[in-house]
Design a protein around this motif. Structure first.
Motif, PDB file in Angstrom:
ATOM      1  N   GLY A   1      14.382  -3.275  -3.304  1.00 14.58           N
ATOM      2  CA  GLY A   1      14.781  -4.627  -3.675  1.00 14.58           C
ATOM      3  C   GLY A   1      13.848  -5.726  -3.012  1.00 14.58           C
ATOM      4  N   SER A   2      13.582  -5.632  -1.790  1.00 15.27           N
ATOM      5  CA  SER A   2      12.638  -6.592  -1.212  1.00 15.27           C
ATOM      6  C   SER A   2      11.460  -6.727  -1.790  1.00 15.27           C
ATOM      7  CB  SER A   2      12.699  -6.155   0.291  1.00 15.27           C
ATOM      8  OG  SER A   2      13.893  -6.269   0.992  1.00 15.27           O
ATOM      9  N   VAL A   3      10.738  -5.719  -2.245  1.00 14.04           N
ATOM     10  CA  VAL A   3       9.468  -5.686  -2.557  1.00 14.04           C
ATOM     11  C   VAL A   3       9.469  -6.291  -4.112  1.00 14.04           C
ATOM     12  CG1 VAL A   3       7.772  -4.019  -4.021  1.00 14.04           C
ATOM     13  CG2 VAL A   3       8.619  -3.558  -1.502  1.00 14.04           C
ATOM     14  N   LEU A   4      10.590  -6.138  -4.883  1.00 16.12           N
ATOM     15  CA  LEU A   4      10.859  -6.589  -6.187  1.00 16.12           C
ATOM     16  C   LEU A   4      10.970  -8.101  -6.023  1.00 16.12           C
ATOM     17  CD1 LEU A   4      12.642  -3.884  -8.003  1.00 16.12           C
ATOM     18  CD2 LEU A   4      10.086  -4.617  -8.174  1.00 16.12           C
ATOM     19  N   ALA A   5      11.681  -8.607  -5.158  1.00 14.37           N
ATOM     20  CA  ALA A   5      12.181  -9.931  -4.906  1.00 14.37           C
ATOM     21  C   ALA A   5      10.919 -10.696  -4.426  1.00 14.37           C
ATOM     22  CB  ALA A   5      13.228 -10.192  -3.703  1.00 14.37           C
TER      23      ALA A   5
ATOM     24  N   GLU B   1      -4.100  -3.198 -19.764  1.00 12.22           N
ATOM     25  CA  GLU B   1      -4.618  -1.831 -19.987  1.00 12.22           C
ATOM     26  C   GLU B   1      -3.262  -0.931 -20.116  1.00 12.22           C
ATOM     27  OE1 GLU B   1      -5.421  -3.330 -17.083  1.00 12.22           O
ATOM     28  OE2 GLU B   1      -7.734  -4.052 -17.726  1.00 12.22           O
ATOM     29  N   ARG B   2      -2.395  -0.963 -19.145  1.00 10.24           N
ATOM     30  CA  ARG B   2      -1.404  -0.181 -19.117  1.00 10.24           C
ATOM     31  C   ARG B   2      -0.131  -0.446 -19.216  1.00 10.24           C
ATOM     32  NH1 ARG B   2      -4.096   4.752 -15.659  1.00 10.24           N
ATOM     33  NH2 ARG B   2      -5.764   4.691 -16.832  1.00 10.24           N
ATOM     34  N   GLN B   3       0.126  -1.998 -19.342  1.00 12.18           N
ATOM     35  CA  GLN B   3       1.233  -2.692 -19.279  1.00 12.18           C
ATOM     36  C   GLN B   3       2.293  -2.280 -18.045  1.00 12.18           C
ATOM     37  OE1 GLN B   3       0.613  -0.732 -22.278  1.00 12.18           O
ATOM     38  NE2 GLN B   3      -0.514  -2.545 -22.618  1.00 12.18           N
ATOM     39  N   SER B   4       1.568  -2.256 -16.625  1.00 12.55           N
ATOM     40  CA  SER B   4       2.197  -2.027 -15.685  1.00 12.55           C
ATOM     41  C   SER B   4       1.324  -2.826 -14.487  1.00 12.55           C
ATOM     42  CB  SER B   4       2.341  -0.586 -15.307  1.00 12.55           C
ATOM     43  OG  SER B   4       0.868  -0.069 -15.000  1.00 12.55           O
ATOM     44  N   LEU B   5       2.316  -2.694 -13.227  1.00 12.87           N
ATOM     45  CA  LEU B   5       1.535  -3.372 -11.889  1.00 12.87           C
ATOM     46  C   LEU B   5       1.873  -2.027 -11.056  1.00 12.87           C
ATOM     47  CD1 LEU B   5       3.443  -6.541 -11.560  1.00 12.87           C
ATOM     48  CD2 LEU B   5       1.072  -6.293 -12.267  1.00 12.87           C
ATOM     49  N   LEU B   6       0.880  -1.678 -10.209  1.00 12.69           N
ATOM     50  CA  LEU B   6       0.920  -0.556  -9.286  1.00 12.69           C
ATOM     51  C   LEU B   6       0.703  -1.467  -7.753  1.00 12.69           C
ATOM     52  CD1 LEU B   6       1.016   2.264  -8.693  1.00 12.69           C
ATOM     53  CD2 LEU B   6      -1.360   2.478  -8.788  1.00 12.69           C
ATOM     54  N   LEU B   7       1.776  -1.241  -7.227  1.00 16.47           N
ATOM     55  CA  LEU B   7       1.595  -1.548  -5.475  1.00 16.47           C
ATOM     56  C   LEU B   7       1.553  -0.360  -4.793  1.00 16.47           C
ATOM     57  CD1 LEU B   7       3.972  -3.652  -7.068  1.00 16.47           C
ATOM     58  CD2 LEU B   7       3.829  -4.571  -4.736  1.00 16.47           C
ATOM     59  N   LEU B   8       0.660  -0.439  -3.537  1.00 18.27           N
ATOM     60  CA  LEU B   8       0.309   0.796  -2.936  1.00 18.27           C
ATOM     61  C   LEU B   8       0.389   0.008  -1.436  1.00 18.27           C
ATOM     62  CD1 LEU B   8      -2.732   2.169  -4.377  1.00 18.27           C
ATOM     63  CD2 LEU B   8      -0.407   3.193  -4.531  1.00 18.27           C
ATOM     64  N   GLY B   9       1.084   0.651  -0.763  1.00 21.56           N
ATOM     65  CA  GLY B   9       1.590   0.226   0.693  1.00 21.56           C
ATOM     66  C   GLY B   9       1.474   1.373   1.864  1.00 21.56           C
ATOM     67  N   ALA B  10       1.215   0.818   3.023  1.00 19.54           N
ATOM     68  CA  ALA B  10       1.395   1.802   4.219  1.00 19.54           C
ATOM     69  C   ALA B  10       1.482   0.914   5.580  1.00 19.54           C
ATOM     70  CB  ALA B  10       0.009   2.513   4.129  1.00 19.54           C
ATOM     71  N   SER B  11       1.834   1.307   6.386  1.00 26.00           N
ATOM     72  CA  SER B  11       2.044   0.691   7.815  1.00 26.00           C
ATOM     73  C   SER B  11       0.772   0.137   8.288  1.00 26.00           C
ATOM     74  CB  SER B  11       2.403   1.736   8.750  1.00 26.00           C
ATOM     75  OG  SER B  11       3.868   2.005   8.499  1.00 26.00           O
ATOM     76  N   VAL B  12       0.761  -1.165   8.940  1.00 25.15           N
ATOM     77  CA  VAL B  12      -0.287  -1.453   9.312  1.00 25.15           C
ATOM     78  C   VAL B  12      -0.805  -0.848  10.666  1.00 25.15           C
ATOM     79  CG1 VAL B  12      -1.112  -3.581  10.696  1.00 25.15           C
ATOM     80  CG2 VAL B  12       0.102  -3.944   8.658  1.00 25.15           C
ATOM     81  N   PRO B  13      -1.854  -0.385  10.683  1.00 26.37           N
ATOM     82  CA  PRO B  13      -2.269   0.461  12.104  1.00 26.37           C
ATOM     83  C   PRO B  13      -1.979  -0.099  13.387  1.00 26.37           C
ATOM     84  CG  PRO B  13      -4.046   0.193  10.525  1.00 26.37           C
ATOM     85  CD  PRO B  13      -3.040  -0.711  10.027  1.00 26.37           C
ATOM     86  N   GLU B  14      -1.483   0.763  14.563  1.00 27.56           N
ATOM     87  CA  GLU B  14      -1.261   0.077  15.580  1.00 27.56           C
ATOM     88  C   GLU B  14      -2.535  -0.324  16.064  1.00 27.56           C
ATOM     89  OE1 GLU B  14       0.699   2.623  18.589  1.00 27.56           O
ATOM     90  OE2 GLU B  14       1.827   3.794  17.055  1.00 27.56           O
ATOM     91  N   GLY B  15      -2.552  -1.440  16.791  1.00 29.93           N
ATOM     92  CA  GLY B  15      -3.470  -2.306  17.571  1.00 29.93           C
ATOM     93  C   GLY B  15      -4.164  -3.134  16.598  1.00 29.93           C
ATOM     94  N   ALA B  16      -3.633  -3.280  15.471  1.00 29.84           N
ATOM     95  CA  ALA B  16      -4.279  -4.544  14.456  1.00 29.84           C
ATOM     96  C   ALA B  16      -3.748  -5.611  14.796  1.00 29.84           C
ATOM     97  CB  ALA B  16      -3.711  -3.827  13.063  1.00 29.84           C
ATOM     98  N   ASP B  17      -4.690  -6.703  14.425  1.00 30.52           N
ATOM     99  CA  ASP B  17      -4.237  -8.324  14.868  1.00 30.52           C
ATOM    100  C   ASP B  17      -3.251  -8.411  13.715  1.00 30.52           C
ATOM    101  OD1 ASP B  17      -4.284 -10.509  16.068  1.00 30.52           O
ATOM    102  OD2 ASP B  17      -6.069 -11.366  15.062  1.00 30.52           O
ATOM    103  N   ALA B  18      -1.847  -8.312  14.085  1.00 27.20           N
ATOM    104  CA  ALA B  18      -0.707  -8.885  12.961  1.00 27.20           C
ATOM    105  C   ALA B  18       0.424  -9.293  14.035  1.00 27.20           C
ATOM    106  CB  ALA B  18      -0.341  -7.343  12.387  1.00 27.20           C
TER     107      ALA B  18
END
Length: 134
Positions: A93-97, A17-34
């Motif tokens: 750079g890390s995200v793109l790699a 549709e728009r010739q693009s990729l969109l990445l959205l990120g945020a910190s994992v909430p505290e207390g999450a099972d990670a």
């Protein structure tokens, strides 16, 4: 000063549709099972309220990348702009790699599926009928 980020990412594939990729990120909430990797032991975690990355491919080997980050490094004093720029570039750079690695996996899988489908369309190999001599 060592800081880590534990992020949750979402990818919106808008290549058609728009010739693009969109990445959205945020910190994992505290207390999450990670699970943190072993290398993260003892490393303070920064907090990312939002990371937005827009990738617009220009050719097979280049892309235009715009990103906006709202990250609290949890540093006790203000950091020089040179360090902020370096950290920003390192994260980008890390995200793109990682994105490139995933794209290569998808391309290999698609090629494998296409080859399998082509083999199925041809059906099982037929035995050549013996030629009648006469």
């Amino acid at each position: 000063l060592r800081r880590g980020l534990l992020l949750h990412w979402c990818l919106s594939d808008q290549l058609l549709e728009r010739q693009s990729l969109l990445l959205l990120g945020a910190s994992v909430p505290e207390g999450a099972d990670a699970r943190l990797p072993a290398a993260a032991a003892g490393v303070a975690l920064a907090e990312a309220a939002a990371i937005k990355v827009l990738v617009q491919p220009l050719s097979r080997s280049s892309a235009r990348i715009d990103w906006v980050m709202q990250v609290d490094l949890k540093a006790s004093s203000a950091l020089p702009q040179a360090i902020v720029s370096m950290v920003t570039n390192k994260i980008g750079g890390s995200v793109l790699a990682l994105l490139l690695r995933e794209a290569q996996k998808v391309a290999k899988e698609a090629a494998r599926e296409a080859a399998t489908a082509a083999g199925d369309e041809r059906g099982p190999p037929s035995k050549a009928a013996p030629e009648a001599s006469g």
